[in-house]
Design an enzyme around this catalytic site. Structure first.
Site, PDB file in Angstrom:
ATOM      1  N   GLU A 148       0.779  -1.248   0.000  1.00 13.54           N
ATOM      2  CA  GLU A 148       0.000   0.000   0.000  1.00 13.54           C
ATOM      3  C   GLU A 148       0.806   1.291   0.000  1.00 13.54           C
ATOM      4  OE1 GLU A 148      -4.115  -1.661   2.072  1.00 13.54           O
ATOM      5  OE2 GLU A 148      -2.825  -0.311   3.204  1.00 13.54           O
TER       6      GLU A 148
HETATM    7  C1  BMA Z   1      -4.542  -2.740   5.163  1.00  8.00           C
HETATM    8  C2  BMA Z   1      -3.375  -3.622   5.523  1.00  8.00           C
HETATM    9  C3  BMA Z   1      -2.888  -3.303   6.885  1.00  8.00           C
HETATM   10  C4  BMA Z   1      -4.013  -2.894   7.807  1.00  8.00           C
HETATM   11  C5  BMA Z   1      -5.332  -3.371   7.269  1.00  8.00           C
HETATM   12  C6  BMA Z   1      -6.500  -3.034   8.154  1.00  8.00           C
HETATM   13  O1  BMA Z   1      -4.126  -1.517   5.096  1.00  8.00           O
HETATM   14  O2  BMA Z   1      -2.418  -3.498   4.585  1.00  8.00           O
HETATM   15  O3  BMA Z   1      -1.939  -2.321   6.844  1.00  8.00           O
HETATM   16  O4  BMA Z   1      -3.793  -3.417   9.039  1.00  8.00           O
HETATM   17  O5  BMA Z   1      -5.581  -2.800   6.051  1.00  8.00           O
HETATM   18  O6  BMA Z   1      -6.674  -1.686   8.265  1.00  8.00           O
END
Ligand code: BMA
Length: 826
Positions: free
Chosen positions: A415
């Site tokens: 991300e």
């Molecule tokens: C996404 C994942 C984690 C996070 C999850 C829940 O962003 O990549 O970084 O814990 O969602 O928010």
């Protein structure tokens, strides 16, 4: 090679700001050593986390005596090999500095022969405070923080989630977290071996070994042996190995996971033995196929040329303190993943490159690994030292993991593009983009290309092959993280709005069970909105978001245990809606990996397996919605609340689907029953079906307008079942309105127990009335079961196989059994 393990030395630890020494474990870390010595309380208990933040402000020193034997000192070289130092370490032998390190993900090797003396020697490793380092290093790099409540974690190559995450506490630790040993050698040694596989059209597989020695010896000789279990498949000399009748490795659900042991013996040109090298490998090819198609560009994995629908979940570190975790800790959750019909786990980029035990288990269980490099969410620096250290880290890890049968993909980060695209696309912030691309579009892919063999590289997750982060792009190409539901607070039905090519993250939170809660919550402060439970909820307002989604679907619960149960049902409903939609969309969609599989401490989170190993309702459901032969109902439309909260449902038709991703065609029978809550069957049907691999078929559409008009949708529910041979392969229930509007009958359940052995029982449930998501438990017992949190249909017997940790009797079980279904919660 003369190897001396140093982990078994009598290590001790001290706080460098002047305290006495305490016993220490290697591999290990400061927090667990302080706890073991009774210097700190249980970090997970209550709100203890906040009182332990002083630890990362200190420097810590590990020290151990070791003996240098005559035989060791007779070697030309004595290397100190450290596979993992977390993080800012200064290594000294007999008080003399050997090296300093700044990256916990790299293994190190230093020749310390000149520093050794016969007999007693001392090895010390001093760890500087990571938080002080962050305050004084790369101070120009202060990006928008996403998860680190203090800030700066991206300035250091250290497990990012130690600094806090939206499911994990902040325990910034230090320690010798991987193996440490001495290796004495003379003449030459095997530095590494690259092994390539060439799968020929004639069905043979040619393995080619490329050893690299510490010292050049072009005339060195190589002998090999290949075993499958105890059977020697072949042996010979040279570096080219032809496997004429290869047994191919397949992901879970597609075939077996035969693992070959390959062993090389290398001899120097002067005839002296140099050493041996061995690995356990699977013979297979894994590709990421991205071909143009009618929807855009595919995003699918293919194993041995066969496209795979990736079914699985995201993996986070299995504990806040991962050093020294035993194989059993990994086996518990990974076996649970395989038992739930998963064939892929994504090792998420904010944690660690996992242990050998982890990858061994994935090889054995047929769990493909989507492997992120350890970068997540926040922007990373791009200075030459950072890039160089990241490149070394990548090279070390790629070489470590490249032979793994389970390894499917290297992914640059989690991300970092998705969350920061607006900044990265800002022409005024070109340097940020340059830094990003220098690492994720150049440095890391170059390492994978040079050392990773055929394993593909994907720059980020999610990524579409271009800067576009929108949902429409995800319907055409690349992978997608779908967080409109939960983070966006959008309705659950929104899962069905988008037809993504590959859903690599989506999820819903729930509270942990009362049993797990009891491991960290003082009995006098159990309330989910109380101090401790808020401390064990790391997503801002997460406990309220859970309640919000629960209240959208279920009636107000009569007590906290019912609320916890409802939160888990809601989690099932969300993830199941998503996975059902993604699987029905096969082959447009070729993957569904929900967030997240496991927990690193006891917490309210998105996981399907609690920190204690208890399966949440979601994991039982996963076993059903990831089943190879899957029957599901799609109900277009929704319950809509208009002006003055008047509600209207647009649900009328039921589309009955079969989705199948087994390896070979099978025949079955699809059955549907529209039940009234009074137990009568209003409408029923059946259809013989031929299930072909990798197909999702709309088998029938039911127009339910008439029965809805006659009986009222709140009194009806539709059961869809798929039988393959004599087995009920898949079964699901579709409710035609929100369960909070259904007058569910009060449950009455008859439970019978038949012991198969002192630890194994067949437990049967029957009920004259419909029960939604019946959950059973046996107080005081630890057990696994072939199903739980299932629907029970009137007059139909449901048998579950239950395996207990301890010996039990049917009498004991009849007294210990506890039941809860939806109608029990209010
Ligand atoms: C996404 C994942 C984690 C996070 C999850 C829940 O962003 O990549 O970084 O814990 O969602 O928010």
């Amino acid at each position: 090679m003369r190897v001396t393990a140093l982990s078994s030395c009598p290590w001790r630890l001290r706080d460098c700001s002047g305290s006495d020494w305490i016993p220490a474990s290697v591999p290990g870390c400061v927090h667990t050593d302080l706890q073991a010595a009774g210097r700190i309380l249980d970090p997970f208990w209550g709100t203890n986390e906040s009182g332990l933040q002083w630890i990362d402000e200190r420097d810590w020193e590990y020290e151990a005596p070791f003996t240098a034997t005559e035989a060791l000192l007779a070697e030309e070289h004595v290397d100190l090999v450290a596979e993992g130092l977390d993080t800012l370490a200064t290594v000294r032998v007999n008080g003399r500095t050997v090296a300093s390190t700044e990256n916990m993900f790299i293994g190190f090797r230093w020749d310390i022969r000149p520093l050794l003396r016969p007999g007693a020697n001392t090895l010390s490793v001093r760890f500087a405070s990571a938080t002080r380092y962050i305050r004084t290093h790369r101070t120009w790099h202060r990006p928008r923080e996403i998860n680190d409540p203090v800030g700066g974690c991206t300035a250091i190559r250290k497990e990012q989630c130690q600094f806090g995450w939206d499911w994990g506490p902040r325990f910034v630790t230090a320690g010798i977290w991987r193996d440490i040993r001495l290796e004495g050698w003379s003449g030459n040694r095997i530095a590494e071996v690259e092994l390539s596989q060439d799968h020929r059209t004639d069905g043979t597989v040619v393995l080619t070994a490329s050893p690299r020695l510490a010292r050049r010896d072009t005339a060195a000789a190589c002998a090999w042996r290949l075993r499958l279990g105890s059977r020697v498949v072949g042996s010979g000399t040279g570096t080219r190995i032809v496997v004429s009748e290869p047994r191919l490795w397949w992901p879970n659900g597609q075939g077996d996971q035969p693992l070959y042991d390959i062993e090389l013996q290398i001899t120097a040109s002067n005839g002296a033995p140099i050493g041996s090298w061995s690995r356990r490998i699977g013979l297979r090819t894994v590709e990421l196929q991205q071909n143009a198609d009618k929807w855009g560009t595919s995003f699918q994995f293919a194993v041995n040329g066969r496209p795979i629908f990736a079914k699985g979940a995201n993996w986070i570190p299995a504990h806040c303190f991962v050093a020294g975790l035993p194989r059993s800790a990994y086996a518990r959750d990974l076996e649970a993943a395989a038992a739930a019909n998963m064939n892929m786990v994504r090792v998420w980029g904010g944690g660690i490159y996992e242990s050998e035990d982890f990858y061994d288990l994935c090889d054995e269980l047929g769990l493909l690994v989507w492997q992120d490099f350890m970068f997540a969410c926040t922007l990373y620096p791009g200075d030459p030292e950072f890039i160089a250290s990241s490149r070394d880290e990548a090279e070390y890890q790629v070489k470590r993991l490249r032979h793994r049968a389970c390894l499917a993909l290297w992914c640059g980060n989690n991300e970092v593009w998705g969350i920061n695209a607006h900044e990265l696309l800002d022409p005024k912030k070109r340097r940020l983009r340059d830094d990003y691309e220098r690492l994720f579009h150049r440095a890391l892919p170059a390492v994978v290309k040079a050392h990773g063999g055929p394993t593909p590289y994907w720059p980020s997750s999610p990524w579409r092959g271009d800067p576009d982060t929108g949902h429409p792009a995800g319907e055409a190409r690349g992978d997608t993280h779908f967080w409109d539901v939960w983070h966006g607070r959008n309705p659950v039905k929104d899962y069905e709005k988008w037809s993504f090519r590959f859903a690599s993250e989506f999820g819903m939170q729930s509270y942990s069970s009362a049993q797990t809660q009891a491991t960290f919550c003082p009995p006098d402060d159990p309330n989910v909105f109380g101090n401790v439970m808020e401390d064990h909820q790391k997503n801002r307002g997460g406990n309220q978001v859970i309640l919000d989604y629960v209240s959208r679907r279920y009636r107000f619960p009569k007590n906290q245990e019912s609320l916890i149960y409802l939160s888990q049902l809601n989690q099932v409903n969300c993830v199941e809606t998503g996975v059902g939609h993604y699987r029905r969309n096969m082959p447009r969609c070729m993957g569904a990996l929900y967030w997240q599989l496991n927990d690193c401490w006891p917490v309210a989170s998105w996981s399907s397996i609690e920190f204690t190993g208890r399966w949440r309702a979601l994991h039982h459901a996963a076993r059903r919605f990831f089943a190879p032969a899957f029957a599901s109902v799609h109900l277009p439309g929704d319950e809509v609340f208009g002006t003055n909260n008047y509600r209207k449902s647009t649900v009328r038709h039921a589309h009955l689907y079969t989705t199948y991703d087994g390896p070979s065609p099978v025949s079955g029978v699809l059955r549907w029953d529209l039940f009234h809550l009074d137990g009568t069957v209003v409408l029923k049907g059946r259809k013989a079906v031929r299930l072909r691999p990798m197909t999702s078929v709309l088998q029938r559409t039911l127009d339910l307008a008439a029965p809805i008009g006659k009986h009222g949708r709140e009194n009806l529910y539709l059961r869809l079942a798929l039988d393959v041979g004599r087995r009920r392969a898949s079964e699901s229930t579709a409710l035609l309105t929100l369960p909070r509007f259904m007058p569910l009958p009060k449950p009455r359940t008859k439970v019978s127990v038949r012991m198969k052995s002192p630890r194994l029982a067949v437990v049967a449930f029957t009920s004259p009335v419909f029960q939604h998501q019946l959950a059973f438990d046996f107080i005081g017992q630890v057990f696994t079961s072939s199903d739980n949190f299932f629907d029970l249909y009137p007059g139909e017997r449901k048998e579950v196989l239950v395996e207990f940790m301890g010996r039990v009797t049917s009498d004991l079980l009849r007294k210990a059994v506890r039941l809860r279904s939806l109608a029990d919660t209010y």
